[in-house]
Design a protein around this motif. Structure first.
Motif, PDB file in Angstrom:
ATOM      1  N   GLY A  35       0.793  -1.139  -0.087  1.00 48.64           N
ATOM      2  CA  GLY A  35      -0.199   0.070  -0.090  1.00 48.64           C
ATOM      3  C   GLY A  35       0.788   1.396   0.026  1.00 48.64           C
ATOM      4  O   GLY A  35       0.444   2.220  -0.710  1.00 48.64           O
ATOM      5  N   ARG A  36       1.943   1.094   0.683  1.00 50.85           N
ATOM      6  CA  ARG A  36       2.791   2.561   0.873  1.00 50.85           C
ATOM      7  C   ARG A  36       3.505   2.475  -0.371  1.00 50.85           C
ATOM      8  O   ARG A  36       3.797   4.005  -0.809  1.00 50.85           O
ATOM      9  N   GLN A  37       3.702   1.524  -0.974  1.00 46.10           N
ATOM     10  CA  GLN A  37       4.749   1.610  -2.211  1.00 46.10           C
ATOM     11  C   GLN A  37       3.865   2.093  -3.516  1.00 46.10           C
ATOM     12  O   GLN A  37       4.343   2.733  -4.343  1.00 46.10           O
ATOM     13  N   LEU A  38       2.579   1.636  -3.555  1.00 46.33           N
ATOM     14  CA  LEU A  38       1.521   2.106  -4.591  1.00 46.33           C
ATOM     15  C   LEU A  38       1.499   3.598  -4.179  1.00 46.33           C
ATOM     16  O   LEU A  38       1.697   4.384  -5.332  1.00 46.33           O
ATOM     17  N   ALA A  39       1.217   4.102  -2.877  1.00 42.86           N
ATOM     18  CA  ALA A  39       1.249   5.515  -2.664  1.00 42.86           C
ATOM     19  C   ALA A  39       2.298   6.117  -3.392  1.00 42.86           C
ATOM     20  O   ALA A  39       2.316   7.386  -3.886  1.00 42.86           O
ATOM     21  N   ALA A  40       3.536   5.678  -2.887  1.00 37.97           N
ATOM     22  CA  ALA A  40       4.763   6.240  -3.412  1.00 37.97           C
ATOM     23  C   ALA A  40       4.750   6.630  -5.289  1.00 37.97           C
ATOM     24  O   ALA A  40       5.292   7.583  -5.631  1.00 37.97           O
ATOM     25  N   LEU A  41       4.421   5.358  -5.815  1.00 35.41           N
ATOM     26  CA  LEU A  41       4.233   5.363  -7.258  1.00 35.41           C
ATOM     27  C   LEU A  41       3.435   6.601  -7.446  1.00 35.41           C
ATOM     28  O   LEU A  41       3.548   7.236  -8.613  1.00 35.41           O
ATOM     29  N   HIS A  42       2.104   6.700  -6.878  1.00 31.41           N
ATOM     30  CA  HIS A  42       1.185   7.624  -7.247  1.00 31.41           C
ATOM     31  C   HIS A  42       1.713   9.284  -7.164  1.00 31.41           C
ATOM     32  O   HIS A  42       1.232  10.247  -7.401  1.00 31.41           O
ATOM     33  N   LEU A  96       1.299   8.666 -11.588  1.00 39.54           N
ATOM     34  CA  LEU A  96       1.851   7.590 -12.707  1.00 39.54           C
ATOM     35  C   LEU A  96       1.076   6.286 -11.998  1.00 39.54           C
ATOM     36  O   LEU A  96       1.160   6.021 -10.811  1.00 39.54           O
ATOM     37  N   LEU A  97       0.370   5.702 -13.080  1.00 41.73           N
ATOM     38  CA  LEU A  97      -0.358   4.659 -12.637  1.00 41.73           C
ATOM     39  C   LEU A  97       0.268   3.150 -13.590  1.00 41.73           C
ATOM     40  O   LEU A  97       0.649   3.259 -14.495  1.00 41.73           O
ATOM     41  N   HIS A  98      -0.092   2.236 -12.857  1.00 39.69           N
ATOM     42  CA  HIS A  98       0.204   0.863 -13.353  1.00 39.69           C
ATOM     43  C   HIS A  98      -0.785   0.835 -14.418  1.00 39.69           C
ATOM     44  O   HIS A  98      -0.205   0.048 -15.601  1.00 39.69           O
ATOM     45  N   GLY A  99      -2.142   0.974 -14.095  1.00 36.53           N
ATOM     46  CA  GLY A  99      -3.093   1.052 -15.474  1.00 36.53           C
ATOM     47  C   GLY A  99      -4.008  -0.016 -15.578  1.00 36.53           C
ATOM     48  O   GLY A  99      -4.897  -0.273 -16.051  1.00 36.53           O
ATOM     49  N   ASP A 100      -3.481  -1.282 -14.844  1.00 39.02           N
ATOM     50  CA  ASP A 100      -4.190  -2.646 -14.929  1.00 39.02           C
ATOM     51  C   ASP A 100      -4.168  -3.290 -13.815  1.00 39.02           C
ATOM     52  O   ASP A 100      -3.746  -4.589 -13.808  1.00 39.02           O
ATOM     53  N   LEU A 101      -4.193  -2.582 -12.531  1.00 37.85           N
ATOM     54  CA  LEU A 101      -4.034  -3.234 -11.171  1.00 37.85           C
ATOM     55  C   LEU A 101      -4.848  -3.912 -10.770  1.00 37.85           C
ATOM     56  O   LEU A 101      -5.821  -3.485  -9.992  1.00 37.85           O
ATOM     57  N   TRP A 102      -4.908  -5.195 -10.856  1.00 42.49           N
ATOM     58  CA  TRP A 102      -5.923  -6.179 -10.283  1.00 42.49           C
ATOM     59  C   TRP A 102      -5.312  -7.408  -9.543  1.00 42.49           C
ATOM     60  O   TRP A 102      -3.950  -7.462  -9.738  1.00 42.49           O
ATOM     61  N   GLY A 103      -5.826  -8.475  -8.800  1.00 44.27           N
ATOM     62  CA  GLY A 103      -5.535  -9.288  -8.273  1.00 44.27           C
ATOM     63  C   GLY A 103      -4.657 -10.305  -9.094  1.00 44.27           C
ATOM     64  O   GLY A 103      -3.646 -10.911  -8.711  1.00 44.27           O
ATOM     65  N   GLY A 104      -4.869 -10.314 -10.479  1.00 42.52           N
ATOM     66  CA  GLY A 104      -4.159 -11.066 -11.325  1.00 42.52           C
ATOM     67  C   GLY A 104      -2.611 -10.428 -11.919  1.00 42.52           C
ATOM     68  O   GLY A 104      -2.019 -11.359 -12.569  1.00 42.52           O
ATOM     69  N   ASN A 105      -2.573  -9.250 -11.614  1.00 42.84           N
ATOM     70  CA  ASN A 105      -1.377  -8.641 -12.163  1.00 42.84           C
ATOM     71  C   ASN A 105      -0.428  -8.110 -10.947  1.00 42.84           C
ATOM     72  O   ASN A 105       0.572  -7.434 -11.123  1.00 42.84           O
ATOM     73  N   PHE A 149      -3.825  -3.196   2.948  1.00 43.99           N
ATOM     74  CA  PHE A 149      -3.533  -2.516   2.093  1.00 43.99           C
ATOM     75  C   PHE A 149      -3.900  -1.189   1.652  1.00 43.99           C
ATOM     76  O   PHE A 149      -3.105  -0.149   1.792  1.00 43.99           O
ATOM     77  N   TYR A 150      -5.225  -0.954   1.954  1.00 49.33           N
ATOM     78  CA  TYR A 150      -6.036   0.149   1.775  1.00 49.33           C
ATOM     79  C   TYR A 150      -5.381   1.032   2.912  1.00 49.33           C
ATOM     80  O   TYR A 150      -5.467   2.407   2.701  1.00 49.33           O
ATOM     81  N   ARG A 151      -5.413   0.394   4.051  1.00 55.39           N
ATOM     82  CA  ARG A 151      -5.272   1.538   5.157  1.00 55.39           C
ATOM     83  C   ARG A 151      -3.832   2.269   5.149  1.00 55.39           C
ATOM     84  O   ARG A 151      -3.670   3.388   5.518  1.00 55.39           O
ATOM     85  N   ALA A 152      -2.792   1.242   4.579  1.00 54.56           N
ATOM     86  CA  ALA A 152      -1.344   1.755   4.607  1.00 54.56           C
ATOM     87  C   ALA A 152      -1.544   2.874   3.519  1.00 54.56           C
ATOM     88  O   ALA A 152      -0.687   3.820   3.727  1.00 54.56           O
ATOM     89  N   TYR A 153      -2.226   2.678   2.289  1.00 53.32           N
ATOM     90  CA  TYR A 153      -2.029   3.641   1.396  1.00 53.32           C
ATOM     91  C   TYR A 153      -2.758   4.960   1.825  1.00 53.32           C
ATOM     92  O   TYR A 153      -2.073   5.974   1.340  1.00 53.32           O
ATOM     93  N   LYS A 154      -3.762   4.730   2.396  1.00 50.98           N
ATOM     94  CA  LYS A 154      -4.213   6.103   3.053  1.00 50.98           C
ATOM     95  C   LYS A 154      -3.546   6.845   4.274  1.00 50.98           C
ATOM     96  O   LYS A 154      -3.772   8.143   4.044  1.00 50.98           O
ATOM     97  N   GLU A 155      -2.810   5.993   4.697  1.00 51.21           N
ATOM     98  CA  GLU A 155      -1.947   6.923   5.851  1.00 51.21           C
ATOM     99  C   GLU A 155      -0.751   7.461   4.869  1.00 51.21           C
ATOM    100  O   GLU A 155      -0.303   8.483   5.426  1.00 51.21           O
ATOM    101  N   ALA A 156      -0.358   6.739   3.978  1.00 56.05           N
ATOM    102  CA  ALA A 156       0.871   7.414   3.423  1.00 56.05           C
ATOM    103  C   ALA A 156       0.361   8.653   2.331  1.00 56.05           C
ATOM    104  O   ALA A 156       1.098   9.401   2.034  1.00 56.05           O
ATOM    105  N   TYR A 157      -0.694   8.516   1.747  1.00 59.34           N
ATOM    106  CA  TYR A 157      -1.282   9.425   0.870  1.00 59.34           C
ATOM    107  C   TYR A 157      -2.823   9.384   0.786  1.00 59.34           C
ATOM    108  O   TYR A 157      -3.550   8.764   0.275  1.00 59.34           O
ATOM    109  N   PRO A 158      -3.354  10.347   1.854  1.00 62.42           N
ATOM    110  CA  PRO A 158      -4.700  10.357   2.130  1.00 62.42           C
ATOM    111  C   PRO A 158      -5.636  10.708   0.887  1.00 62.42           C
ATOM    112  O   PRO A 158      -5.146  11.478   0.026  1.00 62.42           O
ATOM    113  N   LEU A 159      -6.790   9.924   0.825  1.00 57.81           N
ATOM    114  CA  LEU A 159      -7.635  10.091  -0.234  1.00 57.81           C
ATOM    115  C   LEU A 159      -8.758  11.212   0.201  1.00 57.81           C
ATOM    116  O   LEU A 159      -9.002  11.624   1.226  1.00 57.81           O
TER     117      LEU A 159
END
Length: 288
Positions: free
Chosen positions: A110-117, A193-202, A240-250
């Protein structure tokens, strides 16, 4: 199993013979295999005889963009890309063994995806077009997210679905009505910057529990569309979602907007597979 022309090109590009081939899943559109080479290394190969071979060239560029963000997400390195004389495209990549999550894996993801964004651009889109699945993805750049969402995401897929008679005129009319309401729906966000196709299979976790992402459809967009996509086929973990929001609030209210964002992948799936995906699209836009 692997076309001889690809074998010959790989011997030249990798500088090693292929000693062993083990068939693995390549998703819904590609064939794939794990190759063991004469130098003792392994690589992952995927190829496609029916898609534009340029698809793999653009995938390589997308992986390079993601790796360049230096977010600690694991991005497979590319080893060889090309096509044969009969236009069979292929991509050879670093082989990464799938492991499992360990303590803090989901939070780190979650934190790493926030860093990407947090890697951002002045415009939405990209300096080149690419693909989502095997379908073309238009990335013409726009200053405004709504213009990009309508003209580069909704309209190309909607035209394709309409031309194939997978969606009718009533559904298209609902889309036009929805467009008028988007300024009151989407909050302002910079182009991330987005992965663009980020679902459980990727994605998966490697043997060290590190999130590994692949099969990108990269562009700069509203980060909410990426998070909405993660919910589409079951969602990721709460950690995952909690860590993302802590790193980059929505901004508040994403749960009320995510169906609209997910019209894009649902339209893509409508054009690739039809069936229930078209019905999901119709259900969402019938609200407008």
């Amino acid at each position: 199993m692997i076309p001889d022309a690809i074998r010959q090109q790989l011997r030249q590009k990798l500088g090693a013979q292929i000693d062993n081939i083990h068939s693995v899943s390549g998703g819904s559109i590609n064939r794939a295999a794990k190759l063991t080479l004469s130098d003792g290394t392994s690589c992952f190969l995927k190829w496609n005889t029916s898609a534009d071979p340029d698809m793999f060239v653009k995938e390589k560029r997308g992986l390079k963009l993601l790796a360049g963000a230096d977010t600690k997400l694991r991005i497979p390195s590319t080893l060889a890309v090309g096509k044969t004389t009969d236009d069979t495209g292929y991509l050879a990549m670093e082989y990464i063994s799938e492991g499992r999550s360990i303590d803090h894996s989901a939070e780190d993801f979650g934190r790493q995806l926030a860093a990407l964004h947090k890697h951002q651009a002045k415009k939405y889109g990209l300096n080149h077009n690419n693909y989502i699945g095997k379908l073309p993805q238009s990335n013409q750049q726009h200053k405004e997210w709504i213009d990009f969402f309508i003209n580069e995401r909704m309209e190309p897929q909607l035209r394709m679905a309409s031309d194939a008679h997978k969606l009718g005129s009533e559904t298209i009319a609902h889309f036009k009505a929805m467009y008028k309401q988007l300024p009151d729906i989407f909050p302002e966000e910079p182009a991330s910057l987005l992965h663009g196709d980020l679902w459980g299979g990727n994605y998966f976790y490697d043997n060290q529990g590190r999130a590994t992402i692949f099969d990108p459809a990269v562009y700069y967009g509203h980060r909410e569309i990426e998070l909405a996509f993660t919910h589409l086929f079951g969602g990721f973990s709460r950690c995952f979602y909690r860590a993302y929001k802590e790193a980059y609030p929505l901004q508040s209210g994403l749960k009320h907007r995510k169906d609209i964002y997910n019209l894009y992948p649902l339209l893509v799936h409508t054009n690739l597979f039809g069936g229930s995906y078209a019905r999901q699209v119709q259900t969402i836009v019938s609200r407008f």
